[in-house]
Design a protein around this motif. Structure first.
Motif, PDB file in Angstrom:
ATOM      1  N   THR A 109      -6.937   6.181  -2.402  1.00  0.00           N
ATOM      2  CA  THR A 109      -6.413   7.529  -2.142  1.00  0.00           C
ATOM      3  C   THR A 109      -6.523   7.784  -0.638  1.00  0.00           C
ATOM      4  O   THR A 109      -7.000   6.934   0.117  1.00  0.00           O
ATOM      5  CB  THR A 109      -7.208   8.605  -2.906  1.00  0.00           C
ATOM      6  N   GLU A 110      -6.130   8.997  -0.220  1.00  0.00           N
ATOM      7  CA  GLU A 110      -6.256   9.375   1.187  1.00  0.00           C
ATOM      8  C   GLU A 110      -7.715   9.595   1.583  1.00  0.00           C
ATOM      9  O   GLU A 110      -8.057   9.608   2.759  1.00  0.00           O
ATOM     10  CB  GLU A 110      -5.473  10.670   1.468  1.00  0.00           C
ATOM     11  N   VAL A 111      -8.582   9.793   0.579  1.00  0.00           N
ATOM     12  CA  VAL A 111     -10.005  10.060   0.830  1.00  0.00           C
ATOM     13  C   VAL A 111     -10.779   8.740   0.739  1.00  0.00           C
ATOM     14  O   VAL A 111     -10.801   8.110  -0.320  1.00  0.00           O
ATOM     15  CB  VAL A 111     -10.559  11.070  -0.208  1.00  0.00           C
ATOM     16  N   PRO A 112     -11.407   8.310   1.834  1.00  0.00           N
ATOM     17  CA  PRO A 112     -12.173   7.061   1.785  1.00  0.00           C
ATOM     18  C   PRO A 112     -13.239   7.090   0.685  1.00  0.00           C
ATOM     19  O   PRO A 112     -13.952   8.071   0.524  1.00  0.00           O
ATOM     20  CB  PRO A 112     -12.814   6.980   3.172  1.00  0.00           C
ATOM     21  N   GLY A 113     -13.299   6.018  -0.092  1.00  0.00           N
ATOM     22  CA  GLY A 113     -14.288   5.906  -1.160  1.00  0.00           C
ATOM     23  C   GLY A 113     -13.870   6.524  -2.474  1.00  0.00           C
ATOM     24  O   GLY A 113     -14.538   6.329  -3.484  1.00  0.00           O
ATOM     25  N   LEU A 114     -12.787   7.297  -2.495  1.00  0.00           N
ATOM     26  CA  LEU A 114     -12.309   7.930  -3.721  1.00  0.00           C
ATOM     27  C   LEU A 114     -11.139   7.112  -4.276  1.00  0.00           C
ATOM     28  O   LEU A 114     -10.149   6.892  -3.572  1.00  0.00           O
ATOM     29  CB  LEU A 114     -11.865   9.370  -3.456  1.00  0.00           C
ATOM     30  N   LEU A 115     -11.273   6.672  -5.510  1.00  0.00           N
ATOM     31  CA  LEU A 115     -10.224   5.878  -6.148  1.00  0.00           C
ATOM     32  C   LEU A 115      -9.576   6.685  -7.266  1.00  0.00           C
ATOM     33  O   LEU A 115     -10.168   7.622  -7.796  1.00  0.00           O
ATOM     34  CB  LEU A 115     -10.816   4.590  -6.715  1.00  0.00           C
ATOM     35  N   LYS A 116      -8.359   6.311  -7.639  1.00  0.00           N
ATOM     36  CA  LYS A 116      -7.656   6.972  -8.736  1.00  0.00           C
ATOM     37  C   LYS A 116      -7.135   5.926  -9.713  1.00  0.00           C
ATOM     38  O   LYS A 116      -7.144   4.731  -9.430  1.00  0.00           O
ATOM     39  CB  LYS A 116      -6.524   7.856  -8.212  1.00  0.00           C
ATOM     40  N   LYS A 117      -6.662   6.390 -10.874  1.00  0.00           N
ATOM     41  CA  LYS A 117      -6.244   5.482 -11.934  1.00  0.00           C
ATOM     42  C   LYS A 117      -4.771   5.092 -11.885  1.00  0.00           C
ATOM     43  O   LYS A 117      -4.331   4.284 -12.698  1.00  0.00           O
ATOM     44  CB  LYS A 117      -6.539   6.090 -13.306  1.00  0.00           C
ATOM     45  N   GLU A 118      -4.008   5.646 -10.978  1.00  0.00           N
ATOM     46  CA  GLU A 118      -2.585   5.322 -10.925  1.00  0.00           C
ATOM     47  C   GLU A 118      -2.068   5.405  -9.496  1.00  0.00           C
ATOM     48  O   GLU A 118      -2.697   6.020  -8.628  1.00  0.00           O
ATOM     49  CB  GLU A 118      -1.774   6.243 -11.822  1.00  0.00           C
ATOM     50  N   GLN A 119      -0.905   4.767  -9.278  1.00  0.00           N
ATOM     51  CA  GLN A 119      -0.221   4.895  -7.993  1.00  0.00           C
ATOM     52  C   GLN A 119       1.265   4.678  -8.205  1.00  0.00           C
ATOM     53  O   GLN A 119       1.678   3.956  -9.110  1.00  0.00           O
ATOM     54  CB  GLN A 119      -0.753   3.921  -6.952  1.00  0.00           C
ATOM     55  N   ASN A 120       2.054   5.343  -7.380  1.00  0.00           N
ATOM     56  CA  ASN A 120       3.502   5.185  -7.392  1.00  0.00           C
ATOM     57  C   ASN A 120       3.930   4.582  -6.068  1.00  0.00           C
ATOM     58  O   ASN A 120       3.349   4.892  -5.022  1.00  0.00           O
ATOM     59  CB  ASN A 120       4.205   6.535  -7.570  1.00  0.00           C
ATOM     60  N   THR A 121       4.944   3.722  -6.108  1.00  0.00           N
ATOM     61  CA  THR A 121       5.448   3.081  -4.910  1.00  0.00           C
ATOM     62  C   THR A 121       6.970   3.104  -4.935  1.00  0.00           C
ATOM     63  O   THR A 121       7.572   2.863  -5.984  1.00  0.00           O
ATOM     64  CB  THR A 121       5.006   1.597  -4.836  1.00  0.00           C
ATOM     65  N   VAL A 122       7.579   3.387  -3.800  1.00  0.00           N
ATOM     66  CA  VAL A 122       9.021   3.283  -3.642  1.00  0.00           C
ATOM     67  C   VAL A 122       9.273   2.274  -2.533  1.00  0.00           C
ATOM     68  O   VAL A 122       8.653   2.341  -1.471  1.00  0.00           O
ATOM     69  CB  VAL A 122       9.654   4.644  -3.279  1.00  0.00           C
ATOM     70  N   THR A 123      10.180   1.332  -2.802  1.00  0.00           N
ATOM     71  CA  THR A 123      10.480   0.277  -1.842  1.00  0.00           C
ATOM     72  C   THR A 123      11.984   0.198  -1.632  1.00  0.00           C
ATOM     73  O   THR A 123      12.753   0.273  -2.590  1.00  0.00           O
ATOM     74  CB  THR A 123       9.985  -1.094  -2.362  1.00  0.00           C
ATOM     75  N   LEU A 124      12.392   0.046  -0.397  1.00  0.00           N
ATOM     76  CA  LEU A 124      13.778  -0.246  -0.045  1.00  0.00           C
ATOM     77  C   LEU A 124      13.771  -1.557   0.718  1.00  0.00           C
ATOM     78  O   LEU A 124      12.927  -1.766   1.592  1.00  0.00           O
ATOM     79  CB  LEU A 124      14.362   0.860   0.843  1.00  0.00           C
ATOM     80  N   GLY A 125      14.681  -2.454   0.375  1.00  0.00           N
ATOM     81  CA  GLY A 125      14.660  -3.731   1.060  1.00  0.00           C
ATOM     82  C   GLY A 125      15.972  -4.471   0.993  1.00  0.00           C
ATOM     83  O   GLY A 125      16.899  -4.103   0.267  1.00  0.00           O
ATOM     84  N   LEU A 126      16.037  -5.526   1.780  1.00  0.00           N
ATOM     85  CA  LEU A 126      17.151  -6.457   1.779  1.00  0.00           C
ATOM     86  C   LEU A 126      16.635  -7.817   1.352  1.00  0.00           C
ATOM     87  O   LEU A 126      15.568  -8.249   1.794  1.00  0.00           O
ATOM     88  CB  LEU A 126      17.774  -6.572   3.172  1.00  0.00           C
ATOM     89  N   VAL A 127      17.371  -8.481   0.494  1.00  0.00           N
ATOM     90  CA  VAL A 127      17.027  -9.838   0.056  1.00  0.00           C
ATOM     91  C   VAL A 127      18.155 -10.749   0.506  1.00  0.00           C
ATOM     92  O   VAL A 127      19.325 -10.513   0.190  1.00  0.00           O
ATOM     93  CB  VAL A 127      16.866  -9.899  -1.486  1.00  0.00           C
ATOM     94  N   TRP A 128      17.802 -11.772   1.262  1.00  0.00           N
ATOM     95  CA  TRP A 128      18.788 -12.732   1.752  1.00  0.00           C
ATOM     96  C   TRP A 128      18.426 -14.100   1.202  1.00  0.00           C
ATOM     97  O   TRP A 128      17.257 -14.478   1.187  1.00  0.00           O
ATOM     98  CB  TRP A 128      18.770 -12.752   3.279  1.00  0.00           C
ATOM     99  N   TRP A 129      19.399 -14.824   0.721  1.00  0.00           N
ATOM    100  CA  TRP A 129      19.146 -16.163   0.222  1.00  0.00           C
ATOM    101  C   TRP A 129      20.308 -17.068   0.574  1.00  0.00           C
ATOM    102  O   TRP A 129      21.403 -16.620   0.886  1.00  0.00           O
ATOM    103  CB  TRP A 129      18.883 -16.162  -1.293  1.00  0.00           C
TER     104      TRP A 129
END
Length: 136
Positions: A109-129
């Motif tokens: 979390t934003e608070v050092p030493g404090l943990l939570k049970k969930e997290q959300n992530t949003v990602t934008l990206g390019l994949v080249w192959w």
């Protein structure tokens, strides 16, 4: 260590792909250690609306008894929703939302030493192959 990894993919139609995965690990860091067990099950579904646009959904459950993968005994789960847009052959733009959660406080979390049970992530990206696409 004993490891089993199995997966299957089925192209139900030209537009719909289903996949599943199963992993199992049993290990003992030392001969006298309690066994550490990891079991992982995942499912995936993708629907291609056009040659350029696809949406997908993925769900996963990972049981980490003994903390071999995550450092603590817990049940981790995740859901992911990616959206793909093919810009050109070999170039893909992807937007993805992911939610990770656990039965234990594990995520920062934003608070050092404090943990939570969930997290959300949003990602934008390019994949080249480069290289061969499609069936071999």
């Amino acid at each position: 260590s004993h490891i089993m990894d199995a997966y299957a993919t089925w192209s139900a139609t030209d537009r719909l792909t289903l996949a599943g995965e199963f992993d199992w690990v049993l290990t003992r860091p030392f001969e006298s250690s309690q066994p550490l067990r990891v079991t992982d099950v995942a499912g995936y579904l993708q629907y291609r609306f056009s040659p350029k646009v696809a949406l997908a959904a993925r769900a996963e459950y990972l049981s980490d008894r003994g903390g071999y993968f995550s450092g603590m005994t817990q049940a981790l789960k995740e859901t992911t929703l990616p959206a793909d847009y093919r810009l050109a052959d070999g170039l893909l733009a992807r937007a993805e939302w992911r939610r990770d959660f656990s039965n234990r406080a594990f995520f920062l979390t934003e608070v050092p030493g404090l943990l939570k049970k969930e997290q959300n992530t949003v990602t934008l990206g390019l994949v080249w192959w480069f290289g061969k696409e499609g069936r071999w």
